[in-house]
Design an enzyme around this catalytic site. Structure first.
Site, PDB file in Angstrom:
ATOM      1  N   GLU A  37     -16.130   6.378   5.290  1.00 19.03           N
ATOM      2  CA  GLU A  37     -15.732   5.538   6.183  1.00 19.03           C
ATOM      3  C   GLU A  37     -15.379   6.448   7.666  1.00 19.03           C
ATOM      4  OE1 GLU A  37     -11.172   5.239   5.218  1.00 19.03           O
ATOM      5  OE2 GLU A  37     -11.231   7.185   4.514  1.00 19.03           O
ATOM      6  N   LYS A  96      -2.729   7.214   1.299  1.00 20.35           N
ATOM      7  CA  LYS A  96      -2.565   7.190   2.745  1.00 20.35           C
ATOM      8  C   LYS A  96      -1.475   8.317   3.003  1.00 20.35           C
ATOM      9  CE  LYS A  96      -2.633   4.656   7.048  1.00 20.35           C
ATOM     10  NZ  LYS A  96      -3.623   5.210   7.633  1.00 20.35           N
ATOM     11  N   ARG A 103       0.768  -1.154  -0.095  1.00 21.05           N
ATOM     12  CA  ARG A 103       0.145   0.079   0.037  1.00 21.05           C
ATOM     13  C   ARG A 103       0.769   1.291  -0.024  1.00 21.05           C
ATOM     14  NH1 ARG A 103      -4.360   0.887   4.502  1.00 21.05           N
ATOM     15  NH2 ARG A 103      -2.749   1.077   5.855  1.00 21.05           N
TER      16      ARG A 103
END
Ligand code: PMP
Length: 288
Positions: free
Chosen positions: A182, A149, A50
């Site tokens: 989220e 992220k 990721r």
């Protein structure tokens, strides 16, 4: 405490970055939060994959191989005599100049911090957590994809401030279309009529590593799952609801926006997910 900085360990007092680092000036960088359970790093490879995708998305060329970063993570945990803890892995764009241009940022910075972790109290897992929806909307994926992220967490921090201001630990963030995206630092799952449903990345969700694990557990338990757009109504009428995240693991939610979820107690299916998750973290992982 020892911190890994670029090419080796240094004392925390010496672990410093430039005030011209674009990570500091603009939140221009990426990170991962990773757990260490009983001397094993949980899903290290998935976290590093990721990280690589985040780097690619923001055109940040990392001069380290996945193997090098993986070894650096383990070395940092060993140097701090940790068996259980939380690892924060950051890559910043590096030192540059005051302008936005990245042309002067020649050397990305790698920072690895491994420390003990302040967990949610066990009571949250036994009795469940109450949450609310906050006004701050999740970034539109066309503006700043939540799948990256990035070190720019201001969007999430504003939502967290709103939640805490009203006395809540976590909050649901909607996307700009009004669908559930989220939480401020966790993914959201609904269980309705035996089916597990979660927002997709295109609705503004991070592709959480714990989210992926929950989907693996769904397959293991034979619980059908799908990604779908969800409104607040879908959340309010859910039979069960839970959040997933590296720090939070799997937390049952028993109330949203003052509406009890299901019976108002942690759900039975959620309990089985948590049980399976805790079994997994005790047997899986990269040994230090
Ligand atoms: N969403 C956001 C915004 C997050 O910051 C995180 C990580 N704390 C998550 C979801 C959960 O992702 P993971 O399971 O990989 O920790």
């Amino acid at each position: 405490m020892k911190i890994y900085l670029n090419d080796g360990l240094v004392d925390s007092a010496e672990a410093k970055v430039s005030v011209f680092d674009h990570g500091l000036l603009y939140g221009d960088g990426i990170f991962e939060g990773i757990r260490l359970y009983d001397g094993c790093v949980f899903k290290l490879d998935a976290h590093l994959e990721r990280l690589e995708y985040s780097a690619k998305a923001i055109m940040l060329k990392m001069p380290w191989t996945r193997q090098q970063i993986s070894e650096a993570v383990c070395e940092t945990c060993r140097a701090n005599n940790l068996k259980d803890g939380y690892i924060r892995l950051l890559v910043t764009r590096g030192e540059g100049s005051l302008g936005l241009s990245i042309q002067n940022c020649k050397q990305p910075q790698l920072i690895i911090i491994a420390d003990t972790i302040q967990l949610y109290p066990e009571e949250f897992y036994e009795n469940g957590l109450s949450i609310i929806t906050v006004p701050t909307r999740r970034c539109n994926p066309a503006a700043l994809p939540p799948t990256v992220k990035s070190l720019n967490y201001l969007n999430n921090i504003l939502a967290k401030i709103e939640a805490q201001h009203l006395g809540y630990h976590e909050a649901i963030m909607l996307n700009d279309q009004g669908y559930v995206a989220e939480c401020t630092g966790d993914n959201v799952f609904v269980i309705h009529k035996g089916e597990l449903i979660t927002p997709s990345a295109s609705a503004g969700a991070l592709k959480g590593i714990t989210r992926d694990t929950a989907l693996e557990i769904a397959d293991e338990l034979g619980v059908p799952w799908r990604e779908a757009n969800m409104t607040r109504y879908d959340v309010w009428v859910a039979d069960e609801l839970f959040l997933t995240g590296t720090a939070a693991e799997i937390v049952p939610i028993v109330e949203v926006d003052a509406r009890p979820i299901g019976s108002g107690k942690p759900g039975a299916i959620t309990g089985r997910f948590l049980e399976s998750f805790r079994r997994r973290v005790s047997v899986e992982g990269t040994m230090l």
